[in-house]
Write a protein that holds these residues in place. Sequence first.
Motif, PDB file in Angstrom:
ATOM      1  N   GLY A 199       0.776  -1.061   0.016  1.00  0.00           N
ATOM      2  CA  GLY A 199      -0.003  -0.040  -0.135  1.00  0.00           C
ATOM      3  C   GLY A 199       0.886   1.120   0.121  1.00  0.00           C
ATOM      4  N   ILE A 200       0.360   2.207  -0.398  1.00  0.00           N
ATOM      5  CA  ILE A 200       1.082   3.526  -0.435  1.00  0.00           C
ATOM      6  C   ILE A 200       1.390   4.025   0.756  1.00  0.00           C
ATOM      7  CG2 ILE A 200       1.277   5.889  -1.629  1.00  0.00           C
ATOM      8  CD1 ILE A 200       1.171   4.181  -3.748  1.00  0.00           C
ATOM      9  N   ALA A 201       0.645   3.793   1.764  1.00  0.00           N
ATOM     10  CA  ALA A 201       0.656   4.494   3.033  1.00  0.00           C
ATOM     11  C   ALA A 201       1.978   4.164   3.618  1.00  0.00           C
ATOM     12  CB  ALA A 201      -0.636   3.987   3.901  1.00  0.00           C
ATOM     13  N   THR A 202       2.524   2.961   3.600  1.00  0.00           N
ATOM     14  CA  THR A 202       3.802   2.386   4.184  1.00  0.00           C
ATOM     15  C   THR A 202       5.224   3.246   3.702  1.00  0.00           C
ATOM     16  OG1 THR A 202       3.756   0.764   2.806  1.00  0.00           O
ATOM     17  CG2 THR A 202       2.809   0.358   5.171  1.00  0.00           C
ATOM     18  N   VAL A 203       4.912   3.683   2.809  1.00  0.00           N
ATOM     19  CA  VAL A 203       6.327   4.943   2.291  1.00  0.00           C
ATOM     20  C   VAL A 203       6.657   5.825   3.279  1.00  0.00           C
ATOM     21  CG1 VAL A 203       7.205   5.943   0.408  1.00  0.00           C
ATOM     22  CG2 VAL A 203       5.723   4.169  -0.220  1.00  0.00           C
ATOM     23  N   ASP A 204       7.938   5.617   3.862  1.00  0.00           N
ATOM     24  CA  ASP A 204       8.307   6.446   4.794  1.00  0.00           C
ATOM     25  C   ASP A 204       8.775   7.763   4.316  1.00  0.00           C
ATOM     26  OD1 ASP A 204       9.317   7.755   7.055  1.00  0.00           O
ATOM     27  OD2 ASP A 204      10.897   6.460   7.186  1.00  0.00           O
ATOM     28  N   ILE A 205       7.923   8.833   4.052  1.00  0.00           N
ATOM     29  CA  ILE A 205       8.104  10.102   3.379  1.00  0.00           C
ATOM     30  C   ILE A 205       9.458  10.676   4.014  1.00  0.00           C
ATOM     31  CG2 ILE A 205       7.362  12.029   2.437  1.00  0.00           C
ATOM     32  CD1 ILE A 205       6.028   9.666   1.324  1.00  0.00           C
ATOM     33  N   SER A 206       9.518  10.462   5.265  1.00  0.00           N
ATOM     34  CA  SER A 206      10.377  11.453   6.074  1.00  0.00           C
ATOM     35  C   SER A 206      11.772  11.154   5.659  1.00  0.00           C
ATOM     36  CB  SER A 206      10.155  11.175   7.463  1.00  0.00           C
ATOM     37  OG  SER A 206      10.686   9.782   7.789  1.00  0.00           O
ATOM     38  N   ALA A 207      12.188  10.020   5.239  1.00  0.00           N
ATOM     39  CA  ALA A 207      13.372   9.527   4.738  1.00  0.00           C
ATOM     40  C   ALA A 207      14.014  10.577   3.682  1.00  0.00           C
ATOM     41  CB  ALA A 207      13.709   8.277   4.196  1.00  0.00           C
ATOM     42  N   GLY A 208      13.045  11.393   2.978  1.00  0.00           N
ATOM     43  CA  GLY A 208      13.594  12.116   1.754  1.00  0.00           C
ATOM     44  C   GLY A 208      13.857  13.553   2.406  1.00  0.00           C
ATOM     45  N   PHE A 209      13.672  13.663   3.697  1.00  0.00           N
ATOM     46  CA  PHE A 209      13.921  15.113   4.170  1.00  0.00           C
ATOM     47  C   PHE A 209      15.191  15.063   5.143  1.00  0.00           C
ATOM     48  CE2 PHE A 209       9.438  15.074   3.109  1.00  0.00           C
ATOM     49  CZ  PHE A 209       9.305  16.141   2.152  1.00  0.00           C
ATOM     50  N   VAL A 210      15.840  13.845   5.404  1.00  0.00           N
ATOM     51  CA  VAL A 210      17.092  13.864   6.086  1.00  0.00           C
ATOM     52  C   VAL A 210      18.095  14.610   5.867  1.00  0.00           C
ATOM     53  CG1 VAL A 210      18.584  12.338   7.153  1.00  0.00           C
ATOM     54  CG2 VAL A 210      16.308  11.689   6.858  1.00  0.00           C
ATOM     55  N   GLY A 211      18.420  15.681   6.483  1.00  0.00           N
ATOM     56  CA  GLY A 211      19.527  16.454   6.089  1.00  0.00           C
ATOM     57  C   GLY A 211      19.311  17.479   5.034  1.00  0.00           C
ATOM     58  N   LEU A 212      18.037  17.703   4.780  1.00  0.00           N
ATOM     59  CA  LEU A 212      17.553  18.866   3.852  1.00  0.00           C
ATOM     60  C   LEU A 212      16.713  19.935   4.489  1.00  0.00           C
ATOM     61  CD1 LEU A 212      16.346  16.560   0.654  1.00  0.00           C
ATOM     62  CD2 LEU A 212      18.464  17.685   1.183  1.00  0.00           C
ATOM     63  N   ASP A 213      17.201  21.192   4.067  1.00  0.00           N
ATOM     64  CA  ASP A 213      16.119  22.219   4.864  1.00  0.00           C
ATOM     65  C   ASP A 213      14.804  22.270   4.214  1.00  0.00           C
ATOM     66  OD1 ASP A 213      17.899  23.833   6.680  1.00  0.00           O
ATOM     67  OD2 ASP A 213      19.259  24.621   4.863  1.00  0.00           O
ATOM     68  N   SER A 214      14.893  22.078   2.970  1.00  0.00           N
ATOM     69  CA  SER A 214      13.526  22.182   2.362  1.00  0.00           C
ATOM     70  C   SER A 214      13.377  21.142   1.368  1.00  0.00           C
ATOM     71  CB  SER A 214      13.308  23.455   1.790  1.00  0.00           C
ATOM     72  OG  SER A 214      14.188  23.856   0.632  1.00  0.00           O
ATOM     73  N   TYR A 215      12.279  20.928   0.863  1.00  0.00           N
ATOM     74  CA  TYR A 215      11.887  19.871  -0.338  1.00  0.00           C
ATOM     75  C   TYR A 215      12.758  20.217  -1.549  1.00  0.00           C
ATOM     76  CZ  TYR A 215       9.465  16.672  -3.336  1.00  0.00           C
ATOM     77  OH  TYR A 215       9.195  15.663  -4.180  1.00  0.00           O
ATOM     78  N   VAL A 216      13.849  19.295  -1.820  1.00  0.00           N
ATOM     79  CA  VAL A 216      14.342  19.562  -3.179  1.00  0.00           C
ATOM     80  C   VAL A 216      14.228  18.090  -3.677  1.00  0.00           C
ATOM     81  CG1 VAL A 216      16.559  19.991  -4.165  1.00  0.00           C
ATOM     82  CG2 VAL A 216      16.267  20.420  -1.597  1.00  0.00           C
ATOM     83  N   GLU A 217      13.581  18.233  -4.899  1.00  0.00           N
ATOM     84  CA  GLU A 217      12.851  17.005  -5.637  1.00  0.00           C
ATOM     85  C   GLU A 217      13.855  15.826  -5.676  1.00  0.00           C
ATOM     86  OE1 GLU A 217       9.707  16.092  -8.915  1.00  0.00           O
ATOM     87  OE2 GLU A 217      10.442  18.020  -8.943  1.00  0.00           O
ATOM     88  N   ILE A 218      15.081  15.841  -6.597  1.00  0.00           N
ATOM     89  CA  ILE A 218      15.895  15.192  -6.957  1.00  0.00           C
ATOM     90  C   ILE A 218      16.232  13.948  -5.598  1.00  0.00           C
ATOM     91  CG2 ILE A 218      17.894  14.133  -8.191  1.00  0.00           C
ATOM     92  CD1 ILE A 218      15.663  15.238 -10.104  1.00  0.00           C
ATOM     93  N   PRO A 219      17.089  15.008  -4.554  1.00  0.00           N
ATOM     94  CA  PRO A 219      17.816  14.203  -3.461  1.00  0.00           C
ATOM     95  C   PRO A 219      16.497  13.556  -2.778  1.00  0.00           C
ATOM     96  CG  PRO A 219      18.267  16.330  -3.261  1.00  0.00           C
ATOM     97  CD  PRO A 219      17.431  16.222  -4.867  1.00  0.00           C
ATOM     98  N   ALA A 220      15.452  14.094  -2.620  1.00  0.00           N
ATOM     99  CA  ALA A 220      14.277  13.545  -1.927  1.00  0.00           C
ATOM    100  C   ALA A 220      13.811  12.305  -2.378  1.00  0.00           C
ATOM    101  CB  ALA A 220      13.203  14.564  -1.727  1.00  0.00           C
ATOM    102  N   ILE A 221      13.579  12.222  -3.829  1.00  0.00           N
ATOM    103  CA  ILE A 221      12.946  10.994  -4.345  1.00  0.00           C
ATOM    104  C   ILE A 221      14.055   9.972  -4.381  1.00  0.00           C
ATOM    105  CG2 ILE A 221      12.731  10.019  -6.699  1.00  0.00           C
ATOM    106  CD1 ILE A 221      11.335  12.677  -7.482  1.00  0.00           C
ATOM    107  N   PHE A 222      15.451  10.405  -4.539  1.00  0.00           N
ATOM    108  CA  PHE A 222      16.493   9.216  -4.191  1.00  0.00           C
ATOM    109  C   PHE A 222      16.469   8.634  -2.812  1.00  0.00           C
ATOM    110  CE2 PHE A 222      20.883   8.204  -2.663  1.00  0.00           C
ATOM    111  CZ  PHE A 222      21.168   7.203  -3.744  1.00  0.00           C
ATOM    112  N   LEU A 223      16.525   9.541  -1.756  1.00  0.00           N
ATOM    113  CA  LEU A 223      16.434   9.018  -0.416  1.00  0.00           C
ATOM    114  C   LEU A 223      15.365   8.149  -0.316  1.00  0.00           C
ATOM    115  CD1 LEU A 223      17.821  12.188   1.262  1.00  0.00           C
ATOM    116  CD2 LEU A 223      19.161   9.993   0.704  1.00  0.00           C
ATOM    117  N   THR A 224      14.176   8.779  -0.487  1.00  0.00           N
ATOM    118  CA  THR A 224      13.050   8.116  -0.177  1.00  0.00           C
ATOM    119  C   THR A 224      13.149   6.655  -0.812  1.00  0.00           C
ATOM    120  OG1 THR A 224      11.834  10.027  -0.314  1.00  0.00           O
ATOM    121  CG2 THR A 224      10.544   8.147  -0.078  1.00  0.00           C
ATOM    122  N   ALA A 225      13.491   6.539  -2.233  1.00  0.00           N
ATOM    123  CA  ALA A 225      13.252   5.295  -3.142  1.00  0.00           C
ATOM    124  C   ALA A 225      14.491   4.108  -2.281  1.00  0.00           C
ATOM    125  CB  ALA A 225      13.689   5.468  -4.443  1.00  0.00           C
ATOM    126  N   PHE A 226      15.644   4.770  -1.730  1.00  0.00           N
ATOM    127  CA  PHE A 226      16.771   4.146  -1.348  1.00  0.00           C
ATOM    128  C   PHE A 226      16.269   3.468   0.057  1.00  0.00           C
ATOM    129  CE2 PHE A 226      20.176   3.366   1.594  1.00  0.00           C
ATOM    130  CZ  PHE A 226      20.948   2.511   0.794  1.00  0.00           C
TER     131      PHE A 226
END
Length: 993
Positions: free
Chosen positions: A869-896
């Motif tokens: 289910g989509i609900a279990t994707v941990d979105i917070s991983a995409g924001f580790v070490g980022l001040d604001s939402y930056v698309e490419i690193p956020a997508i990479f980190l969440t996918a990883f």
Amino acid sequence: LGRARMRLRSGVFASSCLLVQALGVALFLRGFFPVPVRSVPRREARADPPAEPAPPGPGTVSNWTKIPPPLFKKVVIVLIDALRDDFVFGSKGKQFMPYTTQVVEKGTSYSFIAEAKPPTVTMPRIKALMTGSIPGFIDVVVNLNSPALLDDNLIWQAKTAGKRIIFYGDDTWVKLFPKHFVEYDGTTSFFVSDFTEVDDNVTRHLDTVLKREDWDLLILHYLGLDHIGHMTGPNSPLVGSKLREMDNILKKIHISLLSKEEASLPNLLVVCGDHGMSETGSHGGSSEGEVHTPLLFISSAFEKRSGLLAQPERVQQTDLASTLAVGLGLPISRNSVGNLILPVLGGKTMREQLRFVHLNGFQLSRLLQENTPAYEKDPGYEHFKIAEKSHGNWIKLYLEGNNSEILLNLGKKVLKQYLEALKTLSSSLSKQVGQYDMYSMMVGTVIIMEVLLLLLLSVPKALSKRAEFEVPLSPPLFSLLFYLMCLLLCAVHVIVCTSAESLCYFCSMSWLTAVGVMMLISALMCGILSAVAKIFENSRLPLKNPTVSSSSWSEIDVLILAGTIGHVLSLGASSFIEEEHQTWYFLINTLCLVLCQELCRNNFLLKECDPQHSTNVKQNFDSIRKTSECKNIDIPAASNSKLGKTTSSSEFVKGSDKWISLATPWIILICCRLLRSLNQTGVQWAHRPDFGHWLTSSEHKSELSFLAAVSLLLIFFLVQRRCSLVSKIAMALGLLGAYSYRAAIGNVIFPWQHGGKDISKGITEARFVYVFVLGIVFTGTKDLLKSQVISADSSMKSTGLWEVYSGLVLLAALLFRSHNLPVLVFCLLIQTMMTKYIWRPLKFDAAQITIMHYWFGQAFFYFQGNSNGIATVDISAGFVGLDSYVEIPAIFLTAFATYAGPLLWAIHLLCYLSSEVSRNSAAVGHGCFCYALMRSIPVAIYVVLVTGLRYHLFIWSVFSPKLLYEGVHVFITAAVCLFFTAMDQNHSYKVQH
């Protein structure tokens, strides 16, 4: 020239196949999830309404620029879930809903049949009723599971205009419109066996609310009928009594509204269904019973009906939003594709009616402008512009105070022009959404299936000793076939694209791209045919070496085959997809038991009958020790263990190793059992308490901190043994940084920390760790390049690979939630134990080891707490070490972070196979090929299944999210296989010389 051949290694072949397959998956997804028609977000949607069209001639201007005033004082919407049209207009209606039937036939009402678009499931239908747009599934992904409806919608407009809204019923509304209702009581829709309670919870509020004056809009959503349909079907006796109950409720509301009416503004009662039900009582598809629902408007403002009722007129479900908006004096929602239902507003003067349809036409043509580049050519837009001109002329006559008869007739003509334009505009907007783009899906599926066939046909060649193919570059027969197929496919493309009514993504591509794709399909087809021809050729030749053909199947092979087939077949059932983790847990447990049997056979049974073999095993262990001592390939057991220093006699080693090796499968089983209780996942039992919840609750912070610290220490010990000194130091500091990051954001505490420390975002700490991750990966890459360029030194190469791997482990340690760190520890522990005590002594071949890695990777995907289910994707991983939402690193980190399990096992596989090259030079190529095959089998079958099940009840809730997961997994696997191929350079041509 006719026999020109090119040599291709199986790794390269597998990677290119996966890349082509990724292209097919992308095309399929683009066709499966149509991009919804979108206007601007709602915060920009409060633009001023357009004025009336200006009359021709200089200086004359209409003075009416405001939105027309409301037509109704109070509006009550009664939504009865799964109310089919014949429940009101058919024989059931006459029998069980006498009051409603009387109002429909003789009262002041208008009745219509509203047509819903599939998927006929509650949430998208509520969205359609309230926004007037047709929601696509991709909305869910774009909103990343934020269920709140962010589009411009009727409820939001009403709240912004200061109307007080009360809601009782299905809690989907409360999730879609949080903070919009002044009062609400939500009932859950999931207890399907509950027919009465769920409706009584709505009705118990009615008497008090109807007496009160402090609301403008009342919404009631009754679920009982839907539940009865699901349990017993539309023809059950329970349906009749439920309809009778609904009839009495409607009677009560109608009488109350009539008694409260003032002369100035009448009230309105709207009765509708969100979807119907099929003959079996379910819904979700597109059969007549599922898409046709009744829509009744009851108000004293309308004229009394006289005479018999003809068949009710058909309208679209999306028409309700714009009609209600005008009725309440609100702007029409920006994304609405609906038309005004004119009879409901027909009691007004001609000028007002023209004003209403002009507002609607203006809104639709603006939506068309925002979504279609060539909007001026659209027939609906042209009609609208003509109607607008005639409307201007009519206003000129009106303002001059012209004769009423002429004015009225001209007005009717203009109104007719407008309604034609609205219909055309609406249908051209609806075509862009809500439909599967079958042509793109078919082309995607063809590519995916061809790649799978090609991979399957090349298994014997790819897994041969040399692991390479001879690809004929220009066989005379296939060149002609290739051109013929290209021509044929291009002809099909032209025919499909010129005859298709709906928009098609693949047709909108440039001609060059389309021809390229057609050539690709033809080339794959020719490849498949030549492979088949070759197999036939070989089967005719007498066997040169009969020893190869008689290779027997081991239990492991049987298990691998059965497990793969079983898993693929289970994807056709929604419950198996919801609980897919159970399948993988079962498979790896079974694998452990089979391994245990293999170990027992190797250590005990063969000893009696085959003394030769036992010395072999002993020599295996010895030779492993020797190689590991000189090359530092794996655990230098003899130099590390204290026992090894005192006695290295083969006897003793054999004894201790034997017992540890026998215990290994059981230790792995215990690890897996512990991991299962860490995160409950899936759907049915996801709410059960698990160890992870216990750890993350605030009163157990110290226990969590202790566990996290121990886990990080263990990770260090398990990873450092094969790193260079620099990397060891970097690793230790990095893991310390990961702990201090968790402490900074307040997940864990340091022992000297007491009381509440100020919680930061932990940006500095996280960036500190990123530096070390990059450092370690860089050192590893440097070693790898050295081994590739300077010397073919396998020990330097395996050190380099291990350092890249440990860099990724450090990244995972940073991104994982603190309670998930044990998952990483067990992952490393199982890999270490299997390498030392199972794979090396038992001498499995590369293919078997690859498939074991793949299975464990899949299981660890679910051990992390992921599900389908989509609900279990941990979105917070995409924001580790980022001040604001930056698309490419956020997508990479969440996918990883999401796919860390499969990824770490895949990279470990590469490390292991590279260190095994001494035994089998083609190991890495075999591994890469098997990995690609394991990935493409489920994807290809699943794509076909989803196409067949596209009107299934759970297509949006269960099958589509799984499709997205599979798609992303293909892209990730393609990247991993490319990495494999890059690492497979230096041993490629040793075999030939």
